[in-house]
Design an enzyme around this catalytic site. Structure first.
Site, mmCIF file in Angstrom:
data_model
loop_
_atom_site.group_PDB
_atom_site.id
_atom_site.type_symbol
_atom_site.label_atom_id
_atom_site.label_comp_id
_atom_site.label_asym_id
_atom_site.label_seq_id
_atom_site.Cartn_x
_atom_site.Cartn_y
_atom_site.Cartn_z
ATOM 1 C CE LYS A 283 -1.361 -13.686 -31.254
ATOM 2 N NZ LYS A 283 -0.058 -13.218 -31.969
ATOM 3 C CG ASN A 284 -1.533 -9.643 -32.697
ATOM 4 O OD1 ASN A 284 -1.175 -10.419 -31.954
ATOM 5 N ND2 ASN A 284 -1.914 -10.039 -33.904
ATOM 6 N NE ARG B 213 8.933 -12.013 -36.751
ATOM 7 C CZ ARG B 213 10.166 -12.016 -37.126
ATOM 8 N NH1 ARG B 213 10.834 -13.190 -37.148
ATOM 9 N NH2 ARG B 213 10.839 -11.060 -37.235
ATOM 10 C CG ASP C 83 -2.963 -11.600 -38.574
ATOM 11 O OD1 ASP C 83 -1.882 -12.354 -39.153
ATOM 12 O OD2 ASP C 83 -2.848 -10.965 -37.516
ATOM 13 C CB CYS D 121 9.165 -15.727 -39.035
ATOM 14 S SG CYS D 121 7.425 -15.912 -38.738
ATOM 15 N NE ARG E 253 3.175 -17.926 -30.910
ATOM 16 C CZ ARG E 253 4.093 -17.350 -31.564
ATOM 17 N NH1 ARG E 253 4.688 -17.846 -32.413
ATOM 18 N NH2 ARG E 253 4.341 -15.881 -31.355
ATOM 19 N NE ARG F 119 6.312 -11.420 -38.873
ATOM 20 C CZ ARG F 119 5.427 -11.808 -37.908
ATOM 21 N NH1 ARG F 119 5.456 -13.289 -37.866
ATOM 22 N NH2 ARG F 119 4.855 -11.118 -37.086
ATOM 23 N N PRO F 120 11.752 -8.706 -41.127
ATOM 24 C CG PRO F 120 12.583 -6.819 -42.835
ATOM 25 C CD PRO F 120 11.488 -8.122 -42.475
ATOM 26 C CB ILE F 121 13.032 -5.438 -36.402
ATOM 27 C CG1 ILE F 121 14.315 -5.793 -35.868
ATOM 28 C CG2 ILE F 121 11.835 -6.475 -36.261
ATOM 29 C CD1 ILE F 121 14.408 -5.889 -34.581
ATOM 30 C CG LEU G 122 11.050 -0.057 -41.862
ATOM 31 C CD1 LEU G 122 9.588 -0.254 -42.330
ATOM 32 C CD2 LEU G 122 11.607 0.974 -42.634
ATOM 33 C CB ILE H 173 1.029 -8.844 -45.298
ATOM 34 C CG1 ILE H 173 -0.330 -7.851 -45.667
ATOM 35 C CG2 ILE H 173 1.573 -8.051 -43.963
ATOM 36 C CD1 ILE H 173 -0.177 -6.512 -45.900
HETATM 37 N N1 EPU Z 1 8.469 -4.957 -42.393
HETATM 38 C C1 EPU Z 1 9.547 -4.575 -42.692
HETATM 39 N N2 EPU Z 1 10.489 -3.954 -41.947
HETATM 40 C C2 EPU Z 1 9.810 -3.550 -40.665
HETATM 41 C C3 EPU Z 1 8.949 -4.226 -40.262
HETATM 42 C C4 EPU Z 1 8.026 -4.864 -41.055
HETATM 43 O O1 EPU Z 1 10.103 -4.744 -43.932
HETATM 44 O O2 EPU Z 1 10.969 -3.265 -39.818
HETATM 45 C C5 EPU Z 1 7.476 -5.707 -43.249
HETATM 46 C C6 EPU Z 1 7.408 -7.263 -43.136
HETATM 47 O O3 EPU Z 1 8.319 -7.911 -43.124
HETATM 48 C C7 EPU Z 1 5.933 -7.623 -43.614
HETATM 49 C C8 EPU Z 1 5.128 -6.070 -43.545
HETATM 50 O O4 EPU Z 1 6.075 -5.263 -43.271
HETATM 51 O O5 EPU Z 1 6.196 -7.842 -44.779
HETATM 52 C C9 EPU Z 1 4.120 -6.096 -42.234
HETATM 53 O O6 EPU Z 1 4.720 -6.689 -41.271
HETATM 54 P P1 EPU Z 1 4.359 -5.978 -39.693
HETATM 55 O O7 EPU Z 1 5.534 -5.154 -39.090
HETATM 56 O O8 EPU Z 1 2.999 -5.225 -39.839
HETATM 57 O O9 EPU Z 1 3.948 -7.234 -39.120
HETATM 58 P P2 EPU Z 1 4.239 -7.288 -37.136
HETATM 59 O O10 EPU Z 1 4.096 -6.234 -36.756
HETATM 60 O O11 EPU Z 1 5.489 -8.010 -37.319
HETATM 61 C C10 EPU Z 1 1.622 -7.897 -36.804
HETATM 62 C C11 EPU Z 1 1.066 -8.913 -36.124
HETATM 63 C C12 EPU Z 1 0.804 -10.214 -36.963
HETATM 64 C C13 EPU Z 1 0.319 -9.810 -38.241
HETATM 65 C C14 EPU Z 1 0.960 -8.380 -38.819
HETATM 66 C C15 EPU Z 1 0.453 -7.914 -40.185
HETATM 67 C C16 EPU Z 1 1.334 -8.524 -33.685
HETATM 68 C C17 EPU Z 1 1.952 -8.862 -32.559
HETATM 69 N N3 EPU Z 1 1.727 -9.320 -34.658
HETATM 70 O O12 EPU Z 1 3.040 -8.269 -36.850
HETATM 71 O O13 EPU Z 1 0.047 -11.014 -36.299
HETATM 72 O O14 EPU Z 1 0.064 -10.368 -39.232
HETATM 73 O O15 EPU Z 1 0.998 -7.492 -37.900
HETATM 74 O O16 EPU Z 1 -1.314 -7.439 -39.802
HETATM 75 O O17 EPU Z 1 0.756 -7.404 -33.641
HETATM 76 C C18 EPU Z 1 -0.948 -13.311 -35.940
HETATM 77 O O18 EPU Z 1 -1.451 -12.891 -34.879
HETATM 78 O O19 EPU Z 1 -0.764 -14.448 -36.325
HETATM 79 C C19 EPU Z 1 0.217 -12.463 -36.636
HETATM 80 C C20 EPU Z 1 1.452 -12.995 -37.363
#
Ligand code: EPU
Length: 423
Positions: free
Chosen positions: A22-23, A96, A309, A120, A401, A125-127, A129, A331
């Site tokens: 999925k990811n 997300r 995960d 969440c 999902r 989980r901010p964006i 970056l 994480i």
């Molecule tokens: N983070 C920030 N700022 C940002 C982005 C991330 O502070 O701009 C922090 C997050 O809050 C977190 C850490 O960085 O503490 C890592 O988050 P990441 O951005 O890597 O997570 P994601 O990209 O939102 C993906 C997977 C998740 C998986 C995580 C970690 C997808 C669609 N989702 O999420 O998958 O847990 O990476 O490996 O690829 C799942 O499949 O159940 C799932 C939650």
């Protein structure tokens, strides 16, 4: 809302076919926005998030067609034009990963309006970056009524270092950079196989990306991308979940359509607890659950470390292991919600911030429990398979999902599990 009814105590035995990741499929679908030509993806898992991404593409004015194939779906997408560069709150709050359209939309159309995801269950989980990187490439970013409004009159490649490793952040910026003018270097990039899979697709589309899979990705911008076909990699987390299922039921499973190399840390940890996991023919893994499991501590980490995960499923397994296991989640700050439900089934778990201590083995007894997120649901399914009596899991839409027909796959290898549909 659907529920799962599980009658525990049956060892699993047989063969399970693992679906596409999925990811990896979600960013690949978003990448189709980068060209007006046809993108064909195969081995796309039949899970709800993929349907949500299709709804989002539809909302943007982009058609997609799905065909059932022997292994997964074939999804064909052609983003000839765009009607509306908006990812609405209703879809982003469901998933997300919708934020993955931000980079491609700004890069190709110069404008995107994407709802901010909000909180969440597993963490903030901010964006920030994703946004900081796009600004570095020259986009102007404004937050307006809960939406990110990004505009650019052509992006410019630039060096960017992630403060924190982010999977979708790396994917978003990589997709933006492929159509930016000049060179981009992403430092402290995520090394997950899903990032590498996306880079492979983008390179087939004509992008110039080197180093994906390492923490330094170098992208030379190109002016246009073209059509491509791509087979999505196997889902390493689904595979890990079935390995844990064999462990907790003392079963014997053969998994096919897997990539063992993506499971190195997971297999090593499961081996420490007594599971016997051996590679078979190409794309196969065989696993035996031991008569008695041993506890082993684990710390979640970005790839190639032990995946967050898999943490919830591992916790379920540790309830049946001899000794104490310390599970440290590095994480996400709130990813232990499953522990509270496992306690209700008779587990002995203490949670203190980002650390949980699981003492075992404790016999689990079936109960009514509630799924809080995707991987927590998988953990409850595992607990239900090992518990004495009946477990009723509510809110299984979370598991739908990201797991393709998990109850059918489990039933096929001897589990007593059925879906109770309620309208
Ligand atoms: N983070 C920030 N700022 C940002 C982005 C991330 O502070 O701009 C922090 C997050 O809050 C977190 C850490 O960085 O503490 C890592 O988050 P990441 O951005 O890597 O997570 P994601 O990209 O939102 C993906 C997977 C998740 C998986 C995580 C970690 C997808 C669609 N989702 O999420 O998958 O847990 O990476 O490996 O690829 C799942 O499949 O159940 C799932 C939650």
């Amino acid at each position: 809302m659907d529920k799962f009814l599980i009658q525990g105590g049956k060892p699993l035995e047989g063969r399970v076919t693992i679906s596409g990741a999925k990811n990896a499929a979600l960013p690949a679908m978003a990448a189709s926005l980068l060209t007006d030509q046809r993108i064909v993806l195969r081995n796309v898992p039949r899970v709800r998030d993929i349907g949500t991404m299709r709804s989002l593409l539809d909302e943007l004015g982009v058609d997609s067609a799905v065909k059932h194939e022997e292994h997964g779906n074939r999804v064909e997408i052609r983003a000839r034009k765009l009607i509306n560069p908006v990812a609405p709150y209703e879809l982003v709050k469901q998933m997300r990963a919708s934020v993955l359209v931000l980079g491609p939309l700004v890069a190709r159309f110069g404008h995107a309006r994407v709802s901010l995801p909000g909180g969440c269950a597993i963490g903030a989980r901010p964006i920030n970056l994703h946004l900081k990187g796009l600004e570095r490439f020259g986009a102007s970013i404004r937050i307006d009524h809960g939406y990110v409004e990004a505009r650019a009159d052509g992006l410019n490649g630039a060096p960017f270092t992630f403060d924190t490793i982010s999977v979708t952040g790396t994917e978003n910026l990589m997709m933006a950079a492929v159509l930016a003018e000049g060179e981009t270097i992403l430092e402290n990039a995520a090394r997950e196989p899903e990032v590498e899979d996306l880079a492979n697709l983008l390179n087939k589309m004509g992008a110039k990306i080197e180093g994906a899979g390492s923490d330094r990705i170098r992208i030379q911008g190109v002016s246009k991308l073209h059509e491509a076909q791509h087979v999505i990699i196997p889902d390493r987390i689904e595979a890990g979940t079935f390995l844990a299922a064999a462990g907790i039921t003392r079963g014997h499973l053969k998994l096919d359509h897997v990539e063992p190399a993506h499971l190195t840390a997971i297999i090593a940890k499961l081996a420490e607890t007594g599971l016997k996991v051996t590679p078979g023919d190409a794309g196969e893994l065989e696993v035996y659950g031991p008569d008695s499991l041993r506890s082993a501590d684990v710390i979640t980490h970005e790839y190639p470390g032990f995946a967050t995960d898999m943490q919830a499923q591992y916790m379920a397994l540790m309830t049946q292991a001899q000794g104490s296991a310390v599970i440290t989640e590095t994480i996400f700050e709130n990813r232990f919600l499953h522990a509270l439900e496992l306690l209700r089934m008779g587990a002995d778990i203490t949670v203190d911030g980002r650390r949980a201590v699981v003492r075992g083995p404790t016999p689990l007894s079936g109960a009514m429990v509630q799924a809080s997120d995707l991987r927590a649901s998988a953990s409850l399914v595992l607990a239900g398979l090992s518990a004495e009596g009946e477990t009723l899991i509510d809110r299984v839409y979370h598991i739908d999902r990201g797991y393709e027909r998990i109850e059918e796959k489990l039933r096929h290898v001897g589990a007593s599990i059925r879906r109770i549909s309620e309208t």
